[in-house]
Design an enzyme around this catalytic site. Structure first.
Site, PDB file in Angstrom:
ATOM      1  N   LYS A  78     -17.994  -6.423   7.065  1.00  0.00           N
ATOM      2  CA  LYS A  78     -16.724  -7.132   7.081  1.00  0.00           C
ATOM      3  C   LYS A  78     -16.141  -7.054   8.487  1.00  0.00           C
ATOM      4  CE  LYS A  78     -13.109  -7.255   3.537  1.00  0.00           C
ATOM      5  NZ  LYS A  78     -12.511  -6.465   2.452  1.00  0.00           N
ATOM      6  N   HIS A  95       0.839  -1.207   0.000  1.00  0.00           N
ATOM      7  CA  HIS A  95       0.000   0.000   0.000  1.00  0.00           C
ATOM      8  C   HIS A  95       0.873   1.257   0.000  1.00  0.00           C
ATOM      9  CE1 HIS A  95      -3.123  -2.695   2.162  1.00  0.00           C
ATOM     10  NE2 HIS A  95      -3.579  -2.471   0.943  1.00  0.00           N
TER      11      HIS A  95
HETATM   12  O1  PNS Z   1      -9.139  -3.095  -0.279  1.00  0.00           O
HETATM   13  P1  PNS Z   1     -10.449  -3.554  -0.886  1.00  0.00           P
HETATM   14  O2  PNS Z   1     -11.242  -4.284   0.174  1.00  0.00           O
HETATM   15  O3  PNS Z   1     -10.249  -4.356  -2.140  1.00  0.00           O
HETATM   16  O4  PNS Z   1     -11.271  -2.232  -1.289  1.00  0.00           O
HETATM   17  C1  PNS Z   1     -12.555  -2.308  -1.841  1.00  0.00           C
HETATM   18  C2  PNS Z   1     -13.202  -0.897  -1.959  1.00  0.00           C
HETATM   19  C3  PNS Z   1     -13.206  -0.201  -0.619  1.00  0.00           C
HETATM   20  C4  PNS Z   1     -12.416  -0.068  -2.967  1.00  0.00           C
HETATM   21  C5  PNS Z   1     -14.665  -1.085  -2.472  1.00  0.00           C
HETATM   22  O5  PNS Z   1     -15.301  -2.068  -1.714  1.00  0.00           O
HETATM   23  C6  PNS Z   1     -15.492   0.193  -2.433  1.00  0.00           C
HETATM   24  O6  PNS Z   1     -15.217   1.138  -3.132  1.00  0.00           O
HETATM   25  N1  PNS Z   1     -16.548   0.213  -1.580  1.00  0.00           N
HETATM   26  C7  PNS Z   1     -17.399   1.369  -1.378  1.00  0.00           C
HETATM   27  C8  PNS Z   1     -18.837   1.100  -1.781  1.00  0.00           C
HETATM   28  C9  PNS Z   1     -19.005   1.263  -3.273  1.00  0.00           C
HETATM   29  O7  PNS Z   1     -18.812   2.310  -3.853  1.00  0.00           O
HETATM   30  N2  PNS Z   1     -19.351   0.132  -3.933  1.00  0.00           N
HETATM   31  C10 PNS Z   1     -19.488   0.051  -5.358  1.00  0.00           C
HETATM   32  C11 PNS Z   1     -18.120  -0.201  -5.976  1.00  0.00           C
HETATM   33  S1  PNS Z   1     -18.226  -0.589  -7.667  1.00  0.00           S
END
Ligand code: PNS
Length: 164
Positions: free
Chosen positions: A40, A16
């Site tokens: 989660k 990261h």
């Molecule tokens: O580190 P991760 O768990 O792969 O991150 C995933 C993340 C946080 C980028 C994704 O779950 C997200 O953007 N969630 C927010 C809700 C949202 O906008 N969902 C639609 C995404 S297409």
């Protein structure tokens, strides 16, 4: 140009940080955004992860960490961001990332997703594996910052092997 670097960061890894460093070079401002996800179960609370990220990114003046909930596109709009930064390691990341990028584009066509690759050394690193290795007492030197390692050790209550 403002970019959002969203994720779970449970915990933040050197992968990261590698991506944050690269992003901080090409964007004027980079907002590292931790998702508040009640579904989660995380090892660290959002506040703990925020503190860890703030500690590890203090050297980059154009980087700051925040938590968000709701849709990423809404958070990006509120922050005046034009881009979302995501890291791609192996081909296996691609499908999931492409699906999210397309969906986010559908939700807000003005927001661009930018993919960057971390240093090769981190291409097999993930928070999930770090948690697993930590819980089994394996060595984590080089994978996570020392400050994160001591918090992991405290959380899991296991001694790490010092050999690699
Ligand atoms: O580190 P991760 O768990 O792969 O991150 C995933 C993340 C946080 C980028 C994704 O779950 C997200 O953007 N969630 C927010 C809700 C949202 O906008 N969902 C639609 C995404 S297409």
């Amino acid at each position: 140009m403002i970019a959002i670097y969203p994720g779970s960061f449970d915990p933040p890894t050197n992968g990261h940080l590698d991506l944050i460093q690269r992003g901080a070079k090409i964007f004027d401002e980079l907002v590292v955004a931790i998702l508040r996800n009640p579904e989660k179960t995380a090892l660290f609370t959002v506040d703990e992860r925020l503190e860890m990220l703030r500690e590890c990114t203090g050297q980059w003046k154009n980087v700051h960490a925040e938590a968000f909930d709701g849709l990423l596109v809404d958070f990006a709009r509120n922050r005046g961001a034009q881009a979302v930064l995501r890291g791609i390691r192996a081909v296996s990341d691609y499908e999931y990332e492409l699906q999210m990028a397309w969906m986010n584009r559908k939700l807000d066509s003005t927001l661009e997703t930018v993919f960057m690759m971390p240093a090769a050394d981190y291409s097999y690193l993930s928070s999930r594996l770090v948690r697993e290795i930590a819980s089994l007492g394996g060595a984590l030197a080089g994978f996570i910052p020392p400050s994160v390692e001591s918090k992991l050790r405290a959380r899991l209550g296991v001694k790490f092997h010092s050999h690699r």
